[in-house]
Every structure is written in structure tokens, then in C-alpha cells.
Design a protein around this motif. Structure first.
Motif, PDB file in Angstrom:
ATOM      1  N   ASP A   1       4.026  34.381 -12.968  1.00  6.39           N
ATOM      2  CA  ASP A   1       4.519  35.673 -13.445  1.00  6.39           C
ATOM      3  C   ASP A   1       4.149  35.920 -14.900  1.00  6.39           C
ATOM      4  OD1 ASP A   1       5.819  36.472 -11.063  1.00  6.39           O
ATOM      5  OD2 ASP A   1       7.576  35.276 -11.573  1.00  6.39           O
ATOM      6  N   ASP A   2       4.270  34.887 -15.739  1.00  2.17           N
ATOM      7  CA  ASP A   2       4.013  35.011 -17.170  1.00  2.17           C
ATOM      8  C   ASP A   2       3.136  33.855 -17.624  1.00  2.17           C
ATOM      9  OD1 ASP A   2       4.084  35.789 -19.819  1.00  2.17           O
ATOM     10  OD2 ASP A   2       6.089  35.006 -20.185  1.00  2.17           O
ATOM     11  N   PRO A   3       1.829  33.951 -17.366  1.00  2.92           N
ATOM     12  CA  PRO A   3       0.950  32.805 -17.578  1.00  2.92           C
ATOM     13  C   PRO A   3       0.431  32.598 -19.000  1.00  2.92           C
ATOM     14  CG  PRO A   3      -0.300  34.607 -16.700  1.00  2.92           C
ATOM     15  CD  PRO A   3       1.145  35.069 -16.741  1.00  2.92           C
ATOM     16  N   VAL A   4       0.690  33.520 -19.909  1.00  5.94           N
ATOM     17  CA  VAL A   4      -0.008  33.535 -21.190  1.00  5.94           C
ATOM     18  C   VAL A   4       0.015  32.184 -21.913  1.00  5.94           C
ATOM     19  CG1 VAL A   4      -0.129  34.610 -23.467  1.00  5.94           C
ATOM     20  CG2 VAL A   4       0.256  36.019 -21.446  1.00  5.94           C
ATOM     21  N   SER A   5       1.180  31.612 -22.144  1.00  7.49           N
ATOM     22  CA  SER A   5       1.224  30.345 -22.877  1.00  7.49           C
ATOM     23  C   SER A   5       1.706  29.191 -22.007  1.00  7.49           C
ATOM     24  CB  SER A   5       2.131  30.482 -24.106  1.00  7.49           C
ATOM     25  OG  SER A   5       3.450  30.784 -23.696  1.00  7.49           O
ATOM     26  N   ALA A   6       1.852  29.432 -20.722  1.00  8.38           N
ATOM     27  CA  ALA A   6       2.376  28.407 -19.824  1.00  8.38           C
ATOM     28  C   ALA A   6       1.320  27.348 -19.510  1.00  8.38           C
ATOM     29  CB  ALA A   6       2.878  29.047 -18.534  1.00  8.38           C
ATOM     30  N   SER A   7       1.781  26.108 -19.443  1.00 11.03           N
ATOM     31  CA  SER A   7       0.901  25.009 -19.042  1.00 11.03           C
ATOM     32  C   SER A   7       0.638  25.088 -17.544  1.00 11.03           C
ATOM     33  CB  SER A   7       1.573  23.674 -19.371  1.00 11.03           C
ATOM     34  OG  SER A   7       2.717  23.490 -18.540  1.00 11.03           O
ATOM     35  N   VAL A   8      -0.275  24.284 -17.066  1.00  9.04           N
ATOM     36  CA  VAL A   8      -0.540  24.215 -15.626  1.00  9.04           C
ATOM     37  C   VAL A   8       0.729  23.797 -14.890  1.00  9.04           C
ATOM     38  CG1 VAL A   8      -1.808  22.937 -13.853  1.00  9.04           C
ATOM     39  CG2 VAL A   8      -3.006  23.842 -15.844  1.00  9.04           C
ATOM     40  N   TYR A   9       1.453  22.825 -15.427  1.00  5.03           N
ATOM     41  CA  TYR A   9       2.707  22.385 -14.822  1.00  5.03           C
ATOM     42  C   TYR A   9       3.699  23.544 -14.733  1.00  5.03           C
ATOM     43  CZ  TYR A   9       7.104  19.852 -14.204  1.00  5.03           C
ATOM     44  OH  TYR A   9       8.325  19.425 -13.739  1.00  5.03           O
ATOM     45  N   GLU A  10       3.880  24.280 -15.820  1.00  2.00           N
ATOM     46  CA  GLU A  10       4.820  25.411 -15.845  1.00  2.00           C
ATOM     47  C   GLU A  10       4.376  26.531 -14.915  1.00  2.00           C
ATOM     48  OE1 GLU A  10       6.366  24.955 -20.453  1.00  2.00           O
ATOM     49  OE2 GLU A  10       4.476  25.984 -20.044  1.00  2.00           O
ATOM     50  N   GLN A  11       3.080  26.837 -14.899  1.00  2.00           N
ATOM     51  CA  GLN A  11       2.587  27.863 -13.986  1.00  2.00           C
ATOM     52  C   GLN A  11       2.837  27.436 -12.543  1.00  2.00           C
ATOM     53  OE1 GLN A  11      -1.250  29.688 -14.420  1.00  2.00           O
ATOM     54  NE2 GLN A  11      -1.057  29.912 -16.642  1.00  2.00           N
ATOM     55  N   THR A  12       2.569  26.177 -12.226  1.00  2.00           N
ATOM     56  CA  THR A  12       2.775  25.692 -10.858  1.00  2.00           C
ATOM     57  C   THR A  12       4.241  25.794 -10.471  1.00  2.00           C
ATOM     58  OG1 THR A  12       0.890  24.192 -11.109  1.00  2.00           O
ATOM     59  CG2 THR A  12       2.400  23.760  -9.270  1.00  2.00           C
ATOM     60  N   LYS A  13       5.147  25.389 -11.354  1.00  2.00           N
ATOM     61  CA  LYS A  13       6.588  25.486 -11.073  1.00  2.00           C
ATOM     62  C   LYS A  13       6.980  26.939 -10.793  1.00  2.00           C
ATOM     63  CE  LYS A  13       9.416  22.486 -11.831  1.00  2.00           C
ATOM     64  NZ  LYS A  13      10.122  21.533 -10.978  1.00  2.00           N
ATOM     65  N   ASN A  14       6.476  27.867 -11.586  1.00  2.00           N
ATOM     66  CA  ASN A  14       6.781  29.277 -11.400  1.00  2.00           C
ATOM     67  C   ASN A  14       6.260  29.783 -10.062  1.00  2.00           C
ATOM     68  OD1 ASN A  14       5.520  32.300 -11.948  1.00  2.00           O
ATOM     69  ND2 ASN A  14       7.640  32.041 -12.647  1.00  2.00           N
ATOM     70  N   ILE A  15       5.048  29.407  -9.723  1.00  2.00           N
ATOM     71  CA  ILE A  15       4.454  29.823  -8.449  1.00  2.00           C
ATOM     72  C   ILE A  15       5.268  29.270  -7.276  1.00  2.00           C
ATOM     73  CG2 ILE A  15       2.429  29.542  -6.952  1.00  2.00           C
ATOM     74  CD1 ILE A  15       0.774  29.462  -9.653  1.00  2.00           C
ATOM     75  N   LEU A  16       5.666  28.017  -7.352  1.00  2.00           N
ATOM     76  CA  LEU A  16       6.428  27.409  -6.258  1.00  2.00           C
ATOM     77  C   LEU A  16       7.795  28.069  -6.095  1.00  2.00           C
ATOM     78  CD1 LEU A  16       5.373  23.703  -6.852  1.00  2.00           C
ATOM     79  CD2 LEU A  16       4.502  25.304  -5.115  1.00  2.00           C
ATOM     80  N   LYS A  17       8.395  28.519  -7.194  1.00  2.00           N
ATOM     81  CA  LYS A  17       9.653  29.278  -7.116  1.00  2.00           C
ATOM     82  C   LYS A  17       9.409  30.604  -6.374  1.00  2.00           C
ATOM     83  CE  LYS A  17      13.243  31.235 -10.083  1.00  2.00           C
ATOM     84  NZ  LYS A  17      13.094  32.666  -9.981  1.00  2.00           N
ATOM     85  N   GLN A  18       8.307  31.276  -6.712  1.00  2.00           N
ATOM     86  CA  GLN A  18       7.950  32.520  -6.019  1.00  2.00           C
ATOM     87  C   GLN A  18       7.738  32.264  -4.526  1.00  2.00           C
ATOM     88  OE1 GLN A  18       4.664  34.849  -7.665  1.00  2.00           O
ATOM     89  NE2 GLN A  18       4.873  33.651  -9.539  1.00  2.00           N
ATOM     90  N   ILE A  19       7.062  31.164  -4.221  1.00  2.00           N
ATOM     91  CA  ILE A  19       6.789  30.824  -2.823  1.00  2.00           C
ATOM     92  C   ILE A  19       8.086  30.579  -2.073  1.00  2.00           C
ATOM     93  CG2 ILE A  19       5.853  28.977  -1.360  1.00  2.00           C
ATOM     94  CD1 ILE A  19       3.389  28.972  -3.257  1.00  2.00           C
ATOM     95  N   ASP A  20       9.036  29.869  -2.680  1.00  2.00           N
ATOM     96  CA  ASP A  20      10.344  29.661  -2.043  1.00  2.00           C
ATOM     97  C   ASP A  20      10.994  31.001  -1.696  1.00  2.00           C
ATOM     98  OD1 ASP A  20      10.559  26.855  -1.884  1.00  2.00           O
ATOM     99  OD2 ASP A  20      11.389  26.699  -3.915  1.00  2.00           O
ATOM    100  N   GLU A  21      10.940  31.938  -2.635  1.00  2.00           N
ATOM    101  CA  GLU A  21      11.539  33.260  -2.420  1.00  2.00           C
ATOM    102  C   GLU A  21      10.818  34.022  -1.314  1.00  2.00           C
ATOM    103  OE1 GLU A  21      11.284  34.886  -6.380  1.00  2.00           O
ATOM    104  OE2 GLU A  21      12.887  33.571  -7.124  1.00  2.00           O
ATOM    105  N   THR A  22       9.503  33.980  -1.306  1.00  2.00           N
ATOM    106  CA  THR A  22       8.726  34.685  -0.287  1.00  2.00           C
ATOM    107  C   THR A  22       8.948  34.068   1.085  1.00  2.00           C
ATOM    108  OG1 THR A  22       7.068  35.282  -1.948  1.00  2.00           O
ATOM    109  CG2 THR A  22       6.416  35.482   0.356  1.00  2.00           C
ATOM    110  N   LEU A  23       8.974  32.744   1.153  1.00  2.00           N
ATOM    111  CA  LEU A  23       9.236  32.079   2.433  1.00  2.00           C
ATOM    112  C   LEU A  23      10.615  32.471   2.969  1.00  2.00           C
ATOM    113  CD1 LEU A  23       7.815  28.519   1.692  1.00  2.00           C
ATOM    114  CD2 LEU A  23       6.874  30.193   3.306  1.00  2.00           C
TER     115      LEU A  23
END
Length: 116
Positions: free
Chosen positions: A30-52
Motif C-alpha cells: 500500500d505504501d512502498p516508498v520507504s518500506a523494506s522488502v520485509y515490510e512490503q511483504t508483510k503489508n501484502i500478506l495482510k492484504q491477501i488475508d483480507e482478500t481471501l
């Protein structure tokens, strides 16, 4: 057979449910500008949980996952977040590759298919 579209953005949906399967589009942070790969992945997985959940399923029913990294040298960082999240005993088939993503600020994109 019915087709259910989740999160219709006009030119794509977050997911399409059909014939007992949920097909999730590629998800990015959602907000990738300063996020690390780890943080981006965590955010994406949260989105995936919600979509599932909207599709009537959960991560224990993921069949297949595709992961794209803008830099394959960050594989361990992404994989750490994935290992913390994935349903133990229910790991899906998975492929991870390096690819140029749609916007340089994105470091990770994840797309998957799950049973309902």
C-alpha cells in the motif's frame, strides 16, 4: 456457474472467485516508498488475508503462489516474512523470480490461487 469479483478497480479486480477457486491478482504494498522488502511483504500478506476472507477462504487453502522480486538478492528478507505468515502444514506450491515490476518503488508482488 457464478463469478464473483472482489475489489473491482475498473481495469482489474483484487480477486475473482469461480468454480470453487479464488484467483487473486498481483498484490503490491500500500505504501512502498520507504518500506523494506520485509515490510512490503508483510503489508501484502495482510492484504491477501483480507482478500481471501472476502472470497470465503483463508491462507490454509492456498494452492499456488507466484512471487516477483525486483531484486532476487532480497529473497531471504521476503522469505522471512512469508515463513512467519504461511499456514504451517499447508504450504502451497510456490515460485519466486526476479522481475522488473510496474513501478520502481515496488519491491515485491504476490499473486495466488486458493480453494474455497
Amino acid at each position: 456457474m457464478s463469478i464473483k469479483r472482489i475489489g473491482d478497480h475498473g481495469n482489474l479486480c483484487d480477486a475473482v472467485v469461480h468454480n470453487g477457486l479464488a484467483y487473486l491478482a498481483g498484490h503490491v504494498a500500500d505504501d512502498p516508498v520507504s518500506a523494506s522488502v520485509y515490510e512490503q511483504t508483510k503489508n501484502i500478506l495482510k492484504q491477501i488475508d483480507e482478500t481471501l476472507a472476502q472470497a470465503g477462504t483463508d491462507k490454509s487453502k492456498i494452492l499456488k503462489a507466484n512471487i516477483w522480486l525486483s531484486d532476487i538478492s532480497t529473497f531471504a528478507e521476503m522469505n522471512k516474512a512469508w515463513a512467519e505468515w504461511v499456514s504451517k502444514g499447508n504450504a502451497p506450491a510456490r515460485a519466486t523470480v526476479e522481475s522488473k515490476l510496474a513501478d520502481p518503488k515496488y519491491k515485491v508482488e504476490i499473486m495466488l490461487t486458493a480453494a474455497i
